[in-house]
Design a protein around this motif. Structure first.
Motif, PDB file in Angstrom:
ATOM      1  N   VAL A   1      45.405  55.841  11.130  1.00  0.00           N
ATOM      2  CA  VAL A   1      44.395  54.768  11.117  1.00  0.00           C
ATOM      3  C   VAL A   1      44.715  53.792  12.254  1.00  0.00           C
ATOM      4  O   VAL A   1      45.852  53.321  12.361  1.00  0.00           O
ATOM      5  CB  VAL A   1      44.420  54.020   9.749  1.00  0.00           C
ATOM      6  CG1 VAL A   1      43.496  52.804   9.777  1.00  0.00           C
ATOM      7  CG2 VAL A   1      44.049  54.967   8.626  1.00  0.00           C
ATOM      8  N   PRO A   2      43.737  53.484  13.125  1.00  0.00           N
ATOM      9  CA  PRO A   2      44.029  52.547  14.211  1.00  0.00           C
ATOM     10  C   PRO A   2      44.382  51.152  13.693  1.00  0.00           C
ATOM     11  O   PRO A   2      43.731  50.647  12.780  1.00  0.00           O
ATOM     12  CB  PRO A   2      42.730  52.509  15.032  1.00  0.00           C
ATOM     13  CG  PRO A   2      41.706  53.260  14.253  1.00  0.00           C
ATOM     14  CD  PRO A   2      42.377  54.024  13.168  1.00  0.00           C
ATOM     15  N   PHE A   3      45.421  50.572  14.279  1.00  0.00           N
ATOM     16  CA  PHE A   3      45.927  49.269  13.828  1.00  0.00           C
ATOM     17  C   PHE A   3      45.803  48.284  14.999  1.00  0.00           C
ATOM     18  O   PHE A   3      46.560  48.349  15.963  1.00  0.00           O
ATOM     19  CB  PHE A   3      47.400  49.423  13.400  1.00  0.00           C
ATOM     20  CG  PHE A   3      48.010  48.170  12.853  1.00  0.00           C
ATOM     21  CD1 PHE A   3      48.013  47.923  11.484  1.00  0.00           C
ATOM     22  CD2 PHE A   3      48.572  47.222  13.693  1.00  0.00           C
ATOM     23  CE1 PHE A   3      48.570  46.754  10.969  1.00  0.00           C
ATOM     24  CE2 PHE A   3      49.125  46.053  13.197  1.00  0.00           C
ATOM     25  CZ  PHE A   3      49.132  45.832  11.827  1.00  0.00           C
TER      26      PHE A   3
ATOM     27  N   ARG B   1      56.262  39.470  24.762  1.00  0.00           N
ATOM     28  CA  ARG B   1      55.638  40.053  25.965  1.00  0.00           C
ATOM     29  C   ARG B   1      55.660  41.573  25.934  1.00  0.00           C
ATOM     30  O   ARG B   1      54.920  42.233  26.658  1.00  0.00           O
ATOM     31  CB  ARG B   1      56.265  39.485  27.242  1.00  0.00           C
ATOM     32  CG  ARG B   1      57.703  39.835  27.475  1.00  0.00           C
ATOM     33  CD  ARG B   1      58.170  39.254  28.809  1.00  0.00           C
ATOM     34  NE  ARG B   1      59.464  39.757  29.184  1.00  0.00           N
ATOM     35  CZ  ARG B   1      60.622  39.217  28.811  1.00  0.00           C
ATOM     36  NH1 ARG B   1      60.640  38.133  28.058  1.00  0.00           N
ATOM     37  NH2 ARG B   1      61.763  39.752  29.192  1.00  0.00           N
ATOM     38  N   ALA B   2      56.487  42.134  25.061  1.00  0.00           N
ATOM     39  CA  ALA B   2      56.501  43.600  24.890  1.00  0.00           C
ATOM     40  C   ALA B   2      55.461  44.063  23.879  1.00  0.00           C
ATOM     41  O   ALA B   2      55.288  45.268  23.669  1.00  0.00           O
ATOM     42  CB  ALA B   2      57.893  44.045  24.453  1.00  0.00           C
TER      43      ALA B   2
ATOM     44  N   ALA C   1      46.852  47.776  25.640  1.00  0.00           N
ATOM     45  CA  ALA C   1      47.946  48.372  24.874  1.00  0.00           C
ATOM     46  C   ALA C   1      48.989  47.297  24.590  1.00  0.00           C
ATOM     47  O   ALA C   1      49.141  46.333  25.351  1.00  0.00           O
ATOM     48  CB  ALA C   1      48.574  49.505  25.675  1.00  0.00           C
ATOM     49  N   ALA C   2      49.701  47.453  23.469  1.00  0.00           N
ATOM     50  CA  ALA C   2      50.787  46.532  23.129  1.00  0.00           C
ATOM     51  C   ALA C   2      52.021  46.955  23.922  1.00  0.00           C
ATOM     52  O   ALA C   2      52.935  47.598  23.396  1.00  0.00           O
ATOM     53  CB  ALA C   2      51.047  46.563  21.629  1.00  0.00           C
TER      54      ALA C   2
ATOM     55  N   VAL D   1      51.338  49.450  17.079  1.00  0.00           N
ATOM     56  CA  VAL D   1      50.085  48.722  17.325  1.00  0.00           C
ATOM     57  C   VAL D   1      49.188  49.536  18.260  1.00  0.00           C
ATOM     58  O   VAL D   1      49.595  49.898  19.364  1.00  0.00           O
ATOM     59  CB  VAL D   1      50.377  47.332  17.946  1.00  0.00           C
ATOM     60  CG1 VAL D   1      49.081  46.593  18.278  1.00  0.00           C
ATOM     61  CG2 VAL D   1      51.258  46.503  17.007  1.00  0.00           C
ATOM     62  N   THR D   2      47.972  49.808  17.824  1.00  0.00           N
ATOM     63  CA  THR D   2      47.043  50.599  18.657  1.00  0.00           C
ATOM     64  C   THR D   2      46.572  49.798  19.857  1.00  0.00           C
ATOM     65  O   THR D   2      46.437  50.321  20.967  1.00  0.00           O
ATOM     66  CB  THR D   2      45.808  51.005  17.817  1.00  0.00           C
ATOM     67  OG1 THR D   2      46.266  51.638  16.624  1.00  0.00           O
ATOM     68  CG2 THR D   2      44.887  51.940  18.580  1.00  0.00           C
ATOM     69  N   GLY D   3      46.284  48.529  19.642  1.00  0.00           N
ATOM     70  CA  GLY D   3      45.817  47.707  20.757  1.00  0.00           C
ATOM     71  C   GLY D   3      45.795  46.239  20.388  1.00  0.00           C
ATOM     72  O   GLY D   3      45.737  45.871  19.207  1.00  0.00           O
ATOM     73  N   LEU D   4      45.877  45.396  21.407  1.00  0.00           N
ATOM     74  CA  LEU D   4      45.765  43.945  21.226  1.00  0.00           C
ATOM     75  C   LEU D   4      44.380  43.532  21.710  1.00  0.00           C
ATOM     76  O   LEU D   4      43.964  43.921  22.808  1.00  0.00           O
ATOM     77  CB  LEU D   4      46.827  43.217  22.055  1.00  0.00           C
ATOM     78  CG  LEU D   4      48.296  43.565  21.759  1.00  0.00           C
ATOM     79  CD1 LEU D   4      49.213  42.846  22.759  1.00  0.00           C
ATOM     80  CD2 LEU D   4      48.672  43.176  20.327  1.00  0.00           C
ATOM     81  N   ILE D   5      43.687  42.760  20.875  1.00  0.00           N
ATOM     82  CA  ILE D   5      42.364  42.257  21.279  1.00  0.00           C
ATOM     83  C   ILE D   5      42.528  40.766  21.590  1.00  0.00           C
ATOM     84  O   ILE D   5      42.847  39.976  20.701  1.00  0.00           O
ATOM     85  CB  ILE D   5      41.331  42.425  20.137  1.00  0.00           C
ATOM     86  CG1 ILE D   5      41.355  43.857  19.573  1.00  0.00           C
ATOM     87  CG2 ILE D   5      39.942  42.052  20.623  1.00  0.00           C
ATOM     88  CD1 ILE D   5      40.531  44.020  18.287  1.00  0.00           C
ATOM     89  N   THR D   6      42.385  40.411  22.853  1.00  0.00           N
ATOM     90  CA  THR D   6      42.464  38.986  23.209  1.00  0.00           C
ATOM     91  C   THR D   6      41.133  38.586  23.838  1.00  0.00           C
ATOM     92  O   THR D   6      40.224  39.412  23.992  1.00  0.00           O
ATOM     93  CB  THR D   6      43.610  38.671  24.202  1.00  0.00           C
ATOM     94  OG1 THR D   6      43.194  39.014  25.528  1.00  0.00           O
ATOM     95  CG2 THR D   6      44.896  39.402  23.862  1.00  0.00           C
TER      96      THR D   6
END
Ligand code: MRU
Length: 361
Positions: A267-269, A245-246, A347-348, A336-341
């Motif tokens: 580099v974005p991750f 969850r974090a 944001a992570a 982590v740059t971002g989570l794509i759901t």
């Protein structure tokens, strides 16, 4: 997705059996495997005939229809559910799907277990496919923005392992934005990490991308850092097997090193996942994620096809040298740059993940 022009899902019910694509045979042979018992399904998951977080979740969901047929008591049903859950520990989708089945059957009543399990398994599979499609749409926006900043050249995307359609029911997570961009006419090129020890990148991701006509290049696992230093990677997108969850991301071994290299080179991750991969019970992913360790034979040997077309395994390590085989690692949220759901991009970070997924407790 399409294979030789025909659309396939990785797993489905075919009469009374669960039909999966036998991923152990790819890329050399495309064949289905029919699972007629819970034992057969558990074996297929353990031996990685089916693999990838979403795919093993959906397979376990369908395998619960077999469990519902085999069990004549609650005790037996729970035992079979436990057997499925014990097959692989890291990808949370598997336990999530089995628990969802148990809950649905409990609600409907034991007498209605078979029809309830069939309905629930289908819902799990359909939701997985829909989530991956939505991930593709959200990820496409990111690729489109990168393309707009670099007119006249393809967007270079690095991915690790296989979080493509084979790892889900359809479309995939990390590759969904790639397929969406390719379909939208945005030029993309994918750097495919080979992903030792089982080579899911070289064997599966490369095969998938080729089926869809997406330009790609397979690279040895240690190449990514060099490519990033020379501005040959615009973004990294990986999948995930469990996200705390974090926002800490458990994914195929080697992912963490790519995230470190990405951070060092600006580099974005990004990490793409359906929300069934979020584990709300975990906070510190590094400390709390169960990491699967597999047999040393996957490290000591390599499988390939000879020029005569024979699939063979060869030893690449001296006789007697021991090997260790940690199947996953955890990338801390800070890298982590971002989570794509399927809900969008966030944001992570716990607050952002909760806000996007409507989770308050
Ligand atoms: O061991 P596998 O092949 O089942 O590993 C899972 C994976 O394919 C990867 O870790 C992937 O990036 C996440 S699963 C969508």
């Amino acid at each position: 997705m399409r294979v030789a022009g025909e659309h396939h899902r990785t797993v489905r019910l075919a009469g009374d059996v669960v039909r999966v694509i036998d991923q152990r045979l790819l890329p050399w042979r495309f064949e289905f495997l029919d699972l007629a018992s819970v034992d057969a399904a558990a074996h297929a998951i353990r031996e990685m005939a089916v693999r990838g977080a979403g795919c093993i979740g959906a397979t376990a969901g369908f395998a619960m229809t077999l469990a519902a047929r085999e069990a004549d008591s609650w005790r037996e049903l729970e035992k079979l559910a436990g057997l499925l859950k014990a097959t692989r520990p890291t990808a949370v989708n598997l336990a999530w799907a089995v628990d969802r089945q148990i809950e649905a059957i409990r609600e409907a009543g034991f007498d209605r277990r078979v029809e309830t399990a069939v309905m629930t398994a289908q819902a799990i599979a359909d939701e997985d496919a829909a989530a991956c499609e939505a991930i593709g749409r959200h990820g496409l926006d990111i690729i489109r923005a990168i393309a707009a900043r670099n007119p006249g050249r393809p967007v270079n995307i690095l991915t690790h392992c296989n979080a493509g359609w084979l790892a889900f029911v359809d479309t995939g997570s990390a590759t969904a934005p790639v397929y969406a961009a390719h379909a939208a006419g945005i030029p993309v090129h994918v750097w495919v990490d080979e992903t030792r020890p089982r080579n899911q990148g070289a064997r599966l991701t490369a095969w998938e991308l080729a089926q869809e006509g997406v330009p790609h290049t397979v690279i040895a696992d240690n190449t990514g850092g060099h490519l990033m230093q020379h501005a040959l990677v615009d973004m990294v997108i990986t999948g995930a097997d469990r996200v705390s969850r974090a926002g800490d991301v458990a994914n195929k071994i080697g992912t963490y090193l790519k995230a470190l290299a990405a951070r060092d080179n600006g580099v974005p991750f990004y990490v793409a996942l359906p929300s069934s991969t979020l584990d709300w019970s975990l906070r510190d992913g590094v400390a709390e994620t169960p990491i699967e360790q597999r047999g040393e034979g996957e490290v000591t040997h390599l499988e390939g096809v000879t020029s005569a077309g024979v699939v063979e395994k060869v030893r690449v390590v001296p006789e007697g040298s021991p090997a260790a085989n940690y199947a996953f690692d955890v990338t801390p949220a800070r890298l982590v740059t971002g989570l794509i759901t399927e809900r969008g991009v966030c944001a992570a970070e716990e607050g952002a993940i909760r806000a996007l997924h409507g989770k308050t407790a």
